[in-house]
Design an enzyme around this catalytic site. Structure first.
Site, PDB file in Angstrom:
ATOM      1  N   PRO A   2       0.744  -1.176  -0.016  1.00 46.43           N
ATOM      2  CA  PRO A   2      -0.084  -0.053   0.134  1.00 46.43           C
ATOM      3  C   PRO A   2       0.926   1.222  -0.168  1.00 46.43           C
ATOM      4  CG  PRO A   2      -0.622  -1.242   1.733  1.00 46.43           C
ATOM      5  CD  PRO A   2       0.644  -2.068   1.210  1.00 46.43           C
ATOM      6  N   GLU A   3       0.600   2.336  -0.834  1.00 53.27           N
ATOM      7  CA  GLU A   3       1.281   3.298  -0.937  1.00 53.27           C
ATOM      8  C   GLU A   3       0.367   4.463  -0.541  1.00 53.27           C
ATOM      9  OE1 GLU A   3       4.186   4.302  -3.623  1.00 53.27           O
ATOM     10  OE2 GLU A   3       4.339   2.338  -4.609  1.00 53.27           O
ATOM     11  N   HIS A  91      -5.778 -14.370   8.382  1.00 57.79           N
ATOM     12  CA  HIS A  91      -4.773 -13.363   8.390  1.00 57.79           C
ATOM     13  C   HIS A  91      -5.416 -12.206   8.830  1.00 57.79           C
ATOM     14  CE1 HIS A  91      -1.771 -15.744   6.089  1.00 57.79           C
ATOM     15  NE2 HIS A  91      -2.800 -15.843   5.265  1.00 57.79           N
ATOM     16  N   ARG A 110       1.323 -10.831   5.616  1.00 56.88           N
ATOM     17  CA  ARG A 110       2.779 -10.924   6.018  1.00 56.88           C
ATOM     18  C   ARG A 110       3.184 -10.215   7.548  1.00 56.88           C
ATOM     19  NH1 ARG A 110       6.120  -9.158   0.829  1.00 56.88           N
ATOM     20  NH2 ARG A 110       7.708  -9.452   2.032  1.00 56.88           N
ATOM     21  N   ARG A 152      22.428  16.348  -2.045  1.00 58.24           N
ATOM     22  CA  ARG A 152      22.403  14.854  -2.285  1.00 58.24           C
ATOM     23  C   ARG A 152      23.058  14.440  -3.383  1.00 58.24           C
ATOM     24  NH1 ARG A 152      18.480  12.484   1.567  1.00 58.24           N
ATOM     25  NH2 ARG A 152      18.989  10.520   0.772  1.00 58.24           N
TER      26      ARG A 152
END
Ligand SMILES: [Zn+2]
Length: 271
Positions: A2-3, A91, A110, A152
């Site tokens: 999920p973003e 789950h 997971r 950076r």
């Protein structure tokens, strides 16, 4: 995984169902996610009213007044809204049972998700305190981005995915925002000047917003649907399109590896 857009779509889907409503109880079926779920959580939550449902990066913050439930979906977590009688799947590790008979259920095969409780300012919680600016907040602009990246030397794609630079820009959205900005993902971040930073910041926001809008159209399925936000997948310009012609110029999209993640770009459009 999920973003940010999926988390924001979830937040928008859940908020009208939860805000102002009271929690009857919580059920912890698996006490060990990425960190232990607090043992006394059912006691802490019973009878609490959810005042506000906020998001910071990819964390959902359920403000209960006397404390905040912090929830992260990890690698594979999803929140579902079910009726209280619905039997749990193997789950389904956590339920937030509301007095209006709605259950918000966390399914996380997971178990990299997180469920925590804090009585302090959640934004100062050790997990959240160092997160960079919110890409959807008005104060995120080219100047903010330039300040964060101009020193950076790593590749811009990897720098964008660093949550200290900007919150919650994952692999998909970094790829897509760089395409929209015409920036080669391998460009050292410090070589991107203020002008291109302005464009990039704008495109990060636009890419995320398009994904949220696409997810929003299938909100009902969403809070219990599969990973990627709604129909946004069909709009990808580069992500997952290796070997296919660029939608803008027709040259084949390339795939390379950067920091163990796949990067997709158009060698013609992204310099
Ligand atoms: Zn192209």
């Amino acid at each position: 995984m999920p973003e940010l857009p999926e988390v924001e779509t979830t937040r928008r889907g859940l908020a009208p169902l939860l805000v102002g409503k009271r929690v009857r109880t919580a059920v912890v079926r698996h006490p060990m996610l990425r960190q232990p779920v607090p043992r006394n959580l059912p006691k802490l939550l019973a009878g609490a009213t959810i005042h506000h449902l906020a998001r910071r990066g990819k964390y959902l913050l359920f403000d209960c007044g006397k404390g905040t439930l912090i929830l992260h979906l990890g690698m594979s977590g999803r929140l579902w809204v079910v009726k209280s009688a619905t039997p749990p799947d193997k789950h389904d590790h956590f339920d937030l049972v509301m007095e209006n008979d709605i259950v918000v259920r966390l399914r996380d095969p997971r178990r990299f998700g997180l469920i925590l409780w804090t009585t302090g300012d959640p934004l100062r919680h050790p997990l959240l305190a160092a997160i960079g600016p919110e890409p959807l907040a008005p104060e995120f602009d080219g100047e903010t981005l330039y300040r964060a990246i101009h020193h950076r030397s790593a590749a811009i794609k990897q720098v964008l995915m660093d949550s200290h630079v900007v919150a919650g820009v994952g692999n998909i959205y970094a790829n897509e925002a760089l395409f929209r900005s015409g920036i080669n993902p391998r460009t050292p971040a410090r070589r991107i000047g203020p002008e291109r930073c302005r464009l990039l910041a704008k495109n990060i926001r636009k890419t995320l917003e398009s994904a949220i809008v696409a997810g929003g159209s299938s909100l009902r399925d969403y809070v219990g649907s599969d990973g990627l936000a709604g129909n946004f997948q069909s709009q990808f310009m580069v992500y997952g399109r290796a070997g296919q012609p660029c939608r803008r110029c027709g040259v084949n999209i390339r795939e390379i590896r950067q920091g163990q993640r796949s990067t997709y770009y158009c060698p013609q459009c992204q310099k």
